[in-house]
Design a protein around this motif. Structure first.
Motif, PDB file in Angstrom:
ATOM      1  N   PHE A 208       0.837  -1.204   0.000  1.00  0.00           N
ATOM      2  CA  PHE A 208       0.000   0.000   0.000  1.00  0.00           C
ATOM      3  C   PHE A 208       0.872   1.255   0.000  1.00  0.00           C
ATOM      4  CE2 PHE A 208      -2.227   3.395   2.251  1.00  0.00           C
ATOM      5  CZ  PHE A 208      -3.384   3.497   1.498  1.00  0.00           C
ATOM      6  N   ARG A 209       1.936   1.249   0.789  1.00  0.00           N
ATOM      7  CA  ARG A 209       2.841   2.397   0.823  1.00  0.00           C
ATOM      8  C   ARG A 209       3.524   2.579  -0.525  1.00  0.00           C
ATOM      9  NH1 ARG A 209       5.115   0.967   4.987  1.00  0.00           N
ATOM     10  NH2 ARG A 209       6.911  -0.146   4.092  1.00  0.00           N
ATOM     11  N   ASN A 210       3.952   1.481  -1.138  1.00  0.00           N
ATOM     12  CA  ASN A 210       4.563   1.573  -2.469  1.00  0.00           C
ATOM     13  C   ASN A 210       3.596   2.169  -3.482  1.00  0.00           C
ATOM     14  OD1 ASN A 210       6.879   0.376  -1.471  1.00  0.00           O
ATOM     15  ND2 ASN A 210       6.393  -1.649  -2.245  1.00  0.00           N
ATOM     16  N   THR A 211       2.324   1.756  -3.417  1.00  0.00           N
ATOM     17  CA  THR A 211       1.327   2.267  -4.352  1.00  0.00           C
ATOM     18  C   THR A 211       1.117   3.761  -4.168  1.00  0.00           C
ATOM     19  OG1 THR A 211       0.208   0.110  -4.268  1.00  0.00           O
ATOM     20  CG2 THR A 211      -1.026   1.965  -5.209  1.00  0.00           C
ATOM     21  N   ALA A 212       1.048   4.206  -2.904  1.00  0.00           N
ATOM     22  CA  ALA A 212       0.857   5.631  -2.633  1.00  0.00           C
ATOM     23  C   ALA A 212       2.039   6.449  -3.136  1.00  0.00           C
ATOM     24  CB  ALA A 212       0.645   5.849  -1.139  1.00  0.00           C
ATOM     25  N   VAL A 213       3.262   5.962  -2.896  1.00  0.00           N
ATOM     26  CA  VAL A 213       4.452   6.675  -3.365  1.00  0.00           C
ATOM     27  C   VAL A 213       4.499   6.682  -4.886  1.00  0.00           C
ATOM     28  CG1 VAL A 213       6.980   6.615  -3.418  1.00  0.00           C
ATOM     29  CG2 VAL A 213       5.771   6.210  -1.272  1.00  0.00           C
ATOM     30  N   PHE A 214       4.181   5.550  -5.501  1.00  0.00           N
ATOM     31  CA  PHE A 214       4.215   5.455  -6.957  1.00  0.00           C
ATOM     32  C   PHE A 214       3.229   6.428  -7.594  1.00  0.00           C
ATOM     33  CE2 PHE A 214       2.516   3.317 -10.814  1.00  0.00           C
ATOM     34  CZ  PHE A 214       3.661   3.383 -11.597  1.00  0.00           C
ATOM     35  N   VAL A 215       2.020   6.493  -7.074  1.00  0.00           N
ATOM     36  CA  VAL A 215       1.004   7.378  -7.649  1.00  0.00           C
ATOM     37  C   VAL A 215       1.350   8.842  -7.400  1.00  0.00           C
ATOM     38  CG1 VAL A 215      -1.419   8.068  -7.520  1.00  0.00           C
ATOM     39  CG2 VAL A 215      -0.816   5.647  -7.505  1.00  0.00           C
ATOM     40  N   ALA A 216       1.713   9.174  -6.154  1.00  0.00           N
ATOM     41  CA  ALA A 216       1.983  10.575  -5.819  1.00  0.00           C
ATOM     42  C   ALA A 216       3.185  11.109  -6.597  1.00  0.00           C
ATOM     43  CB  ALA A 216       2.219  10.715  -4.316  1.00  0.00           C
ATOM     44  N   ALA A 217       4.266  10.342  -6.637  1.00  0.00           N
ATOM     45  CA  ALA A 217       5.467  10.801  -7.334  1.00  0.00           C
ATOM     46  C   ALA A 217       5.240  10.870  -8.840  1.00  0.00           C
ATOM     47  CB  ALA A 217       6.640   9.871  -7.006  1.00  0.00           C
ATOM     48  N   SER A 218       4.599   9.867  -9.397  1.00  0.00           N
ATOM     49  CA  SER A 218       4.381   9.846 -10.845  1.00  0.00           C
ATOM     50  C   SER A 218       3.482  10.990 -11.288  1.00  0.00           C
ATOM     51  CB  SER A 218       3.759   8.507 -11.262  1.00  0.00           C
ATOM     52  OG  SER A 218       4.635   7.428 -11.020  1.00  0.00           O
ATOM     53  N   VAL A 219       2.340  11.165 -10.623  1.00  0.00           N
ATOM     54  CA  VAL A 219       1.381  12.180 -11.055  1.00  0.00           C
ATOM     55  C   VAL A 219       1.951  13.582 -10.867  1.00  0.00           C
ATOM     56  CG1 VAL A 219      -0.898  13.163 -10.604  1.00  0.00           C
ATOM     57  CG2 VAL A 219      -0.598  10.685 -10.633  1.00  0.00           C
ATOM     58  N   SER A 220       2.582  13.835  -9.719  1.00  0.00           N
ATOM     59  CA  SER A 220       3.098  15.187  -9.464  1.00  0.00           C
ATOM     60  C   SER A 220       4.239  15.546 -10.405  1.00  0.00           C
ATOM     61  CB  SER A 220       3.555  15.291  -8.007  1.00  0.00           C
ATOM     62  OG  SER A 220       4.568  14.337  -7.717  1.00  0.00           O
ATOM     63  N   LEU A 221       5.162  14.630 -10.646  1.00  0.00           N
ATOM     64  CA  LEU A 221       6.290  14.934 -11.523  1.00  0.00           C
ATOM     65  C   LEU A 221       5.870  14.968 -12.990  1.00  0.00           C
ATOM     66  CD1 LEU A 221       9.113  12.907  -9.759  1.00  0.00           C
ATOM     67  CD2 LEU A 221       8.770  15.373  -9.784  1.00  0.00           C
ATOM     68  N   GLN A 222       4.938  14.109 -13.375  1.00  0.00           N
ATOM     69  CA  GLN A 222       4.406  14.193 -14.739  1.00  0.00           C
ATOM     70  C   GLN A 222       3.733  15.543 -14.972  1.00  0.00           C
ATOM     71  OE1 GLN A 222       1.747  10.883 -15.137  1.00  0.00           O
ATOM     72  NE2 GLN A 222       3.360   9.390 -15.549  1.00  0.00           N
ATOM     73  N   LEU A 223       2.975  15.998 -13.988  1.00  0.00           N
ATOM     74  CA  LEU A 223       2.298  17.274 -14.115  1.00  0.00           C
ATOM     75  C   LEU A 223       3.296  18.426 -14.185  1.00  0.00           C
ATOM     76  CD1 LEU A 223      -0.325  18.955 -14.087  1.00  0.00           C
ATOM     77  CD2 LEU A 223      -0.193  18.921 -11.586  1.00  0.00           C
ATOM     78  N   ALA A 224       4.297  18.422 -13.306  1.00  0.00           N
ATOM     79  CA  ALA A 224       5.267  19.515 -13.276  1.00  0.00           C
ATOM     80  C   ALA A 224       6.070  19.576 -14.576  1.00  0.00           C
ATOM     81  CB  ALA A 224       6.198  19.337 -12.084  1.00  0.00           C
ATOM     82  N   ILE A 225       6.572  18.418 -15.019  1.00  0.00           N
ATOM     83  CA  ILE A 225       7.382  18.399 -16.240  1.00  0.00           C
ATOM     84  C   ILE A 225       6.513  18.709 -17.463  1.00  0.00           C
ATOM     85  CG2 ILE A 225       8.849  16.974 -17.712  1.00  0.00           C
ATOM     86  CD1 ILE A 225       9.655  15.421 -15.192  1.00  0.00           C
TER      87      ILE A 225
END
Length: 316
Positions: A92-109
């Motif tokens: 569950f922690r891996n999923t939360a980190v994967f989603v949060a990091a992917s979505v935020s960095l995809q959005l910023a870049i």
């Protein structure tokens, strides 16, 4: 004249609803047929699989009972087993980190690239097209490409870092528990940035140039114009990008299959891949269905929040 004395409204025969063979032949009723076909498709390929998956999450289903339909009803027992599994907190922690990091960095870049290509320099359209080349690739192919890039012994990334003098020894990105999840995150960011670029570029193109010109005449700097004009007018597009990006990231499976297979020791395992492992590797299909139901609930909740927020913006 009372309402009972008013004459009944009579529609021409060509406008009366109904789906008949004669109406299909001359074109009338074809729209009804299209709607019914779409509803039938959704019922067979979307609604029924969801209901069937929900039913299996309440039953004890394995490889043998899957075909025989001899499935004992266990109620919420499968849910208790999944939520109480020892690997559940880490996954569950891996999923939360994967989603949060992917979505935020995809959005910023993606947002930064969309703003960059709005400068309209020579070759901007060509470079934007190059970014889209990665998006049209199947995720499994992207996983294979990044497995070559991140390979510990002969990977391109290690070679580049060694050539620049940044590292002295090879880094095993995919087999190191501290780096395996972030390796998949990097590959997923590379895959999702073009999608963000497209949606955000469309939103930026819809902002009138007159607003920027008026703000510039009033002495507003580029940063001030960004925070006072661009961000407020891009709120709907940003909400759509975040919502869709979260949904797509929660569905991401191929990159994990092509890069780490959830390892080592579940260090890069996430809910969607764990569901596949339980169902098709350990043949505990009932438990795998539980994870699917939980993730569907999360996706539906996110979609409902987004729809409610956009409707609130339209009303007020």
């Amino acid at each position: 004249m009372s309402s009972t004395d008013m004459p009944a409204l009579s529609l021409p025969r060509s406008f009366r609803p109904g789906l008949t063979l004669g109406g299909l032949i001359d074109g009338r009723g074809f729209d009804t047929l299209l709607v019914m076909t779409a509803l039938g498709y959704l019922a067979v390929f979307s609604a029924w699989p969801l209901v069937y998956n929900l039913i299996m999450s309440l039953q004890e289903v394995d490889l043998f009972s899957l075909a025989s339909f001899d499935r004992p009803f266990v109620g919420l027992g499968n849910y208790r087993d999944v939520l109480g599994a020892p690997e559940m907190p880490q996954i569950f922690r891996n999923t939360a980190v994967f989603v949060a990091a992917s979505v935020s960095l995809q959005l910023a870049i993606g947002f930064a690239l969309a703003l960059f290509f709005e400068l309209r320099f020579p070759g901007a359209s060509f470079l934007r097209g190059l970014f889209l080349a990665g998006w049209i690739m199947p995720p499994l192919v992207v996983g294979a490409i990044w497995s070559w890039i991140l390979a510990g012994d002969f990977g391109v990334l290690n070679y580049a870092l060694k050539s620049l003098g940044i590292i002295d020894e090879n880094i095993f990105w995919l087999s190191d528990p501290a780096r395996s999840l972030w390796s998949v995150i990097i590959a997923n960011i590379w895959l999702g940035v073009p999608f963000n670029l497209i949606l955000l570029s469309v939103g930026l193109a819809g902002i009138p140039e007159d607003l920027y010109e008026a703000a510039e005449m009033d002495g507003a700097t580029r940063v001030q114009r960004f925070f006072t004009i661009t961000l407020p007018l891009m709120r709907a597009q940003l909400g759509a990008v975040i919502s869709l990006g979260t949904i797509f990231t929660l569905q991401q499976f191929d990159l994990f299959a092509g890069l780490t297979q959830g390892g080592p020791s579940n260090s890069s395992n996430v809910m969607q891949y764990w569901s596949w492992q339980l169902s098709f590797q350990e043949y505990q299909i009932g438990l795998g269905s539980v994870i699917s139901v939980l993730m569907i609930g999360v996706v539906v909740g996110l979609a409902a929040i987004y729809v409610r927020s956009t409707r609130h913006e339209q009303v007020y």
